[in-house]
Design an enzyme around this catalytic site. Structure first.
Site, PDB file in Angstrom:
ATOM      1  N   LEU A 116       0.876  -1.175   0.000  1.00 40.08           N
ATOM      2  CA  LEU A 116       0.000   0.000   0.000  1.00 40.08           C
ATOM      3  C   LEU A 116       0.909   1.219   0.000  1.00 40.08           C
ATOM      4  O   LEU A 116       1.978   1.204   0.618  1.00 40.08           O
ATOM      5  CB  LEU A 116      -0.896   0.015   1.237  1.00 40.08           C
ATOM      6  CG  LEU A 116      -2.077  -0.966   1.260  1.00 40.08           C
ATOM      7  CD1 LEU A 116      -2.725  -0.983   2.637  1.00 40.08           C
ATOM      8  CD2 LEU A 116      -3.100  -0.616   0.188  1.00 40.08           C
ATOM      9  N   ASP A 117       0.486   2.276  -0.693  1.00 38.88           N
ATOM     10  CA  ASP A 117       1.349   3.453  -0.732  1.00 38.88           C
ATOM     11  C   ASP A 117       1.397   4.127   0.642  1.00 38.88           C
ATOM     12  O   ASP A 117       0.621   3.812   1.547  1.00 38.88           O
ATOM     13  CB  ASP A 117       0.912   4.421  -1.828  1.00 38.88           C
ATOM     14  CG  ASP A 117      -0.463   5.019  -1.584  1.00 38.88           C
ATOM     15  OD1 ASP A 117      -0.596   5.809  -0.632  1.00 38.88           O
ATOM     16  OD2 ASP A 117      -1.403   4.682  -2.326  1.00 38.88           O
ATOM     17  N   TYR A 118       2.306   5.047   0.781  1.00 32.94           N
ATOM     18  CA  TYR A 118       2.639   5.655   2.079  1.00 32.94           C
ATOM     19  C   TYR A 118       1.421   6.267   2.765  1.00 32.94           C
ATOM     20  O   TYR A 118       1.280   6.197   3.993  1.00 32.94           O
ATOM     21  CB  TYR A 118       3.716   6.714   1.846  1.00 32.94           C
ATOM     22  CG  TYR A 118       4.349   7.284   3.096  1.00 32.94           C
ATOM     23  CD1 TYR A 118       4.984   6.468   4.021  1.00 32.94           C
ATOM     24  CD2 TYR A 118       4.330   8.660   3.332  1.00 32.94           C
ATOM     25  CE1 TYR A 118       5.588   6.996   5.157  1.00 32.94           C
ATOM     26  CE2 TYR A 118       4.931   9.201   4.460  1.00 32.94           C
ATOM     27  CZ  TYR A 118       5.554   8.362   5.372  1.00 32.94           C
ATOM     28  OH  TYR A 118       6.149   8.885   6.494  1.00 32.94           O
ATOM     29  N   ASP A 119       0.508   6.861   1.998  1.00 29.38           N
ATOM     30  CA  ASP A 119      -0.642   7.564   2.570  1.00 29.38           C
ATOM     31  C   ASP A 119      -1.900   6.704   2.608  1.00 29.38           C
ATOM     32  O   ASP A 119      -2.956   7.190   3.051  1.00 29.38           O
ATOM     33  CB  ASP A 119      -0.924   8.839   1.779  1.00 29.38           C
ATOM     34  CG  ASP A 119       0.161   9.891   1.975  1.00 29.38           C
ATOM     35  OD1 ASP A 119       0.613  10.052   3.127  1.00 29.38           O
ATOM     36  OD2 ASP A 119       0.572  10.514   0.983  1.00 29.38           O
ATOM     37  N   SER A 120      -1.817   5.463   2.152  1.00 31.26           N
ATOM     38  CA  SER A 120      -2.993   4.589   2.183  1.00 31.26           C
ATOM     39  C   SER A 120      -2.973   3.713   3.431  1.00 31.26           C
ATOM     40  O   SER A 120      -1.937   3.515   4.066  1.00 31.26           O
ATOM     41  CB  SER A 120      -3.041   3.719   0.925  1.00 31.26           C
ATOM     42  OG  SER A 120      -3.243   4.527  -0.221  1.00 31.26           O
TER      43      SER A 120
END
Length: 311
Positions: free
Chosen positions: A174-178
């Site tokens: 998952l990306d950093y902000d998800s």
């Protein structure tokens, strides 16, 4: 014309005699060399090597041992079962020359081995197969990297699970902000199947997007899709859950695992994603798991996941 003196005639005869002697010696040498060559060729054709001129000796190399076991297991599969990562990562370990079998480097991906009878080392350390594997469900918070370490000192998945499960690795990112569900395991074969596009494992997300999303946009994303930089992509399902003047909450289901795919889909239509939470991977649900915590999947859950990916 003055007559040649007796001494001059004598000197001339001596020079001619010397030239004849030199020519005769050269001819005899050439003749002997040709005769020896014919003899060597004759012995060579007859297979008699005893009479051939001695040849310089070549350095003899020890024959490379064949560690292939026809009824064995592929080496990269054994490494994956031992917790060294996905099948593809284990193949790279072999190609990089980091794997030994019975003391010899093995560089061929098709090599089959018997881990019960052969000594297999990675980077000089003997591998140990796990009798049982562990699979975790983790709820990743925002601002946590989907990796096991970070040289910049940012929070990673290792900070959540600690050192208790040394060999586990994440299946997907998952990306950093998800936020939301990440599966982790020490079973390389299971990881390979879950992440491989061939098995089309569905992922479910709850996305909060900026703007008022219409049902027509959802239908377009399911039936037509959008054309991104890396090709066309469609959603499997799109359901509006709630909305107001500023935001729309929508549940989306898709099997694509491309980087930041949900954010890119809605962003391409002018609906930036404000918040993104993954709630399900295949049959495994996030449920009531709190952000920053994890749990061990039950044998029933693991079996259902294996069935989903054809294991």
């Amino acid at each position: 014309m003055p007559q040649e003196s007796h001494q001059q005639r004598r000197n001339s005869q001596n020079r001619k005699s010397t030239r004849r002697s030199s020519t005769s010696l050269s001819n005899r040498r050439n003749s002997n060399a040709n005769r020896q060559q014919r003899t060597d060729r004759a012995y060579s054709r007859s297979g008699n090597r005893d009479y051939l001129p001695e040849q310089p000796r070549r350095e003899q190399r020890a024959p490379r041992r064949d560690h292939h076991q026809e009824d064995g297991i592929r080496l990269q599969k054994v490494l994956a079962q031992a917790g060294f990562g996905s099948r593809r990562k284990c193949e790279q370990l072999i190609l990089d020359g980091r794997v030994e079998v019975d003391g010899d480097l093995v560089l061929e991906l098709g090599t089959r081995v018997n881990p019960d009878k052969q000594r297999i080392l990675v980077d000089g350390s003997r591998i140990h197969l796990h009798d049982t594997h562990i699979t975790l469900a983790l709820n990743k918070p925002k601002k946590v990297l989907s990796t096991m370490d970070d040289p910049k000192g940012r929070w990673t998945l290792r900070d959540i699970i600690g050192d208790k499960y040394e060999r586990v690795f994440h299946m997907g990112r998952l990306d950093y902000d998800s936020e939301g569900l990440i599966l982790m395991t020490d079973d390389g074969e299971l990881s390979q199947h879950v992440m491989h596009p061939k098995y089309e494992v569905e992922k479910t997300y709850i996305a909060t997007v900026e703007g008022k999303l219409s049902g027509g946009v959802c239908r377009r994303l399911v039936h037509t899709g959008v054309n991104l930089d890396d090709g066309w992509v469609k959603l499997d399902k799109c359901t509006i859950l709630d909305q107001n003047r500023d935001y729309t909450m929508v549940r989306v289901v898709l099997h694509s695992g491309k980087n930041r795919i949900v954010r890119r889909i809605f962003g391409s239509l002018g609906y930036p994603v404000h918040r993104l939470v993954r709630t399900q991977i295949g049959p495994i649900k996030l449920g009531e798991l709190k952000p920053g915590s994890y749990r061990v999947l039950s044998p029933v859950e693991v079996k259902s996941l294996e069935k989903e990916v054809g294991l």
